[in-house]
Design an enzyme around this catalytic site. Structure first.
Site, short mmCIF file in Angstrom:
data_model
loop_
_atom_site.label_atom_id
_atom_site.label_comp_id
_atom_site.label_asym_id
_atom_site.label_seq_id
_atom_site.Cartn_x
_atom_site.Cartn_y
_atom_site.Cartn_z
N ASP A 223 -4.81 6.75 7.59
CA ASP A 223 -3.76 7.34 6.51
C ASP A 223 -4.39 8.05 5.42
OD1 ASP A 223 -1.67 7.44 4.51
OD2 ASP A 223 -1.39 5.30 4.10
N GLU A 251 -1.65 9.86 9.44
CA GLU A 251 -0.34 9.53 8.49
C GLU A 251 -0.54 10.31 7.20
OE1 GLU A 251 1.34 5.64 6.30
OE2 GLU A 251 0.76 5.40 8.29
N GLU A 277 7.47 7.88 4.76
CA GLU A 277 7.60 6.46 3.63
C GLU A 277 8.04 7.19 2.53
OE1 GLU A 277 3.82 5.06 1.68
OE2 GLU A 277 3.05 5.75 3.77
N HIS A 327 7.29 1.96 6.87
CA HIS A 327 6.42 1.68 6.15
C HIS A 327 6.49 0.17 5.53
CE1 HIS A 327 5.21 1.56 1.90
NE2 HIS A 327 3.96 1.88 2.66
N GLU A 347 4.55 -2.46 11.10
CA GLU A 347 3.17 -2.64 9.86
C GLU A 347 3.17 -3.96 9.16
OE1 GLU A 347 0.80 0.11 6.68
OE2 GLU A 347 3.07 0.37 6.77
#
Length: 401
Positions: A223, A251, A277, A327, A347
């Site tokens: 991420d 991400e 997200e 998310h 997640e």
């Protein structure tokens, strides 16, 4: 029509000191890390920048029979509280069975000031509370209202692994998640454009550390949390690929509004790209899909507009053959996830060892202590009515009027 709503209660959870255990040095890049001269960019780009910041804003809707549904609003920004006060007259007197009309009323009444951001966060909270209450009124879980479970449980990925100078500690943490049965893990990358080639080298080093620690049977995701630009993203991702590493996805390499930049990144690399997200409504997600910007959609139900609108986002992913992996895997996201074959993973942000050790990423474990916990790398949802989780009033503060 089900029983009407007679009361709205808005509450907050106050922030706590951020644990040092999340990493040494720079735990994660942020949109502010491209700017020079900020001593703590991570600390100034989360839920609120002004005094009075909260971690969580919760809405409770009570019907005329005393049943209560609960929902939460995005990042918990205090600006959401006033917006909820303005939405309240649009909600009182309606019934959860009219949730579609209530959603359209809230959305259309705020179009000139909203469309995304805190306005959609507020709408999300009300909508989630409506669905929670709807399930309780009918004595069924929300996932049954959405068509029923596609599987008994969902595989989850462990989402922690903040960047640290101590690579041995990072490797040990990654290996520990694998040992608990997680078949995928996600890490945060700390270095961005201002760090140049050395930053790219260090990001590759962070990724290699985790990949080697978990072994070939465990997927690894990374991420960048909106902290790169398109050019840097392409160079960094290619460096990871040149090191022989295949991430399951990278991400949010660029800021959410740079959809064309995101599409440029996706076209230039082999690594799948994930984002969403910080997006809102079916229209925002349609833009991502039409631009060819993503391989993985990452909606968050308490940001994008609630469960009513999220159903359309999941349908968009199903229609265009994209994974929809929300998310955070808390209840408001998990109930949609378990009803769709487009969601192969959930997640999982692990709970804190103690409630007073939680940070903003773990606040749902504080507010909803009975959120389902992963066992053997899988999450099983409760069959209790509504979302199946209970808001702990002991940790709440009544929002100012």
């Amino acid at each position: 029509m089900t029983a009407a709503i007679v009361r709205m209660q808005v509450s907050t959870v106050a922030p706590r000191p951020r644990p040092a255990s999340k990493g040494v040095g720079r735990p994660v890049g942020t949109p502010l890390t491209v700017l020079e001269g900020l001593s703590d960019p991570r600390g100034t780009t989360t839920a609120g920048l002004a005094p009075g910041r909260t971690w969580l804003v919760a809405v409770e809707l009570e019907d005329e029979n005393g049943l209560v549904g609960a929902g939460t609003a995005g990042f918990g920004n205090p600006a959401t509280i006033e917006l909820l006060r303005q939405l309240e007259p649009l909600v009182l007197g309606s019934a959860p069975s009219e949730v579609g009309q209530v959603w359209e009323t809230m959305y259309r009444a705020t179009l000139n000031v909203g469309r995304r951001g805190v306005v959609l966060h507020a709408i999300s909270a009300v909508d989630i509370a409506l669905w929670d209450l709807f399930g309780k009124q009918l004595a069924v879980p929300v996932y049954e209202l959405l068509g029923g479970r596609m599987r008994p449980s969902l595989p989850a990925y462990a989402s922690w692994l903040y960047a640290t100078e101590d690579l041995d500690a990072l490797a040990a943490e990654a290996a520990a998640w694998s040992a608990q049965g997680f078949t995928a893990v996600k890490q945060r990358l700390a270095y961005g454009p201002l760090d140049g080639k050395e930053g790219i080298r260090r990001n590759v080093e962070l990724v290699r550390t985790v990949v080697e620690a978990v072994g070939p049977e465990v997927d690894v995701m990374a991420d960048a949390y909106m902290s790169w630009d398109a050019g840097y993203a392409i160079r960094c991702i290619r460096a990871v690929e040149d090191a022989g590493i295949r991430l399951r996805w990278l991400e949010e390499p660029v800021i959410p509004d740079d959809v064309s930049g995101l599409a440029r990144v996706r076209a230039a690399v082999d690594t799948p790209i994930a984002a969403g997200e910080h997006e809102a409504t079916r229209y925002g997600f349609r833009h991502l899909v039409e631009a060819g910007a993503v391989d993985v959609l990452q909606p968050d139900v308490n940001r994008l507009g609630g469960i009513t609108e999220a159903r359309r986002v999941w349908a968009l992913g199903e229609t265009f053959g994209l994974d929809v992996i929300p998310h955070l895997g808390f209840a408001h996201n998990a109930h949609l996830s378990i009803t769709s074959l487009a969601t192969p993973l959930l997640e999982y942000m692990p709970p804190p060892a103690q409630p007073d050790e939680a940070d903003e990423d773990q606040v749902f474990w504080v507010a909803f202590p009975d959120e389902p916990r992963a066992e053997g790398g899988r999450v099983t949802l409760s069959d209790r009515p509504g979302l199946g989780v209970t808001l702990d009033r002991a940790v709440l503060q009544e929002a100012p009027t």
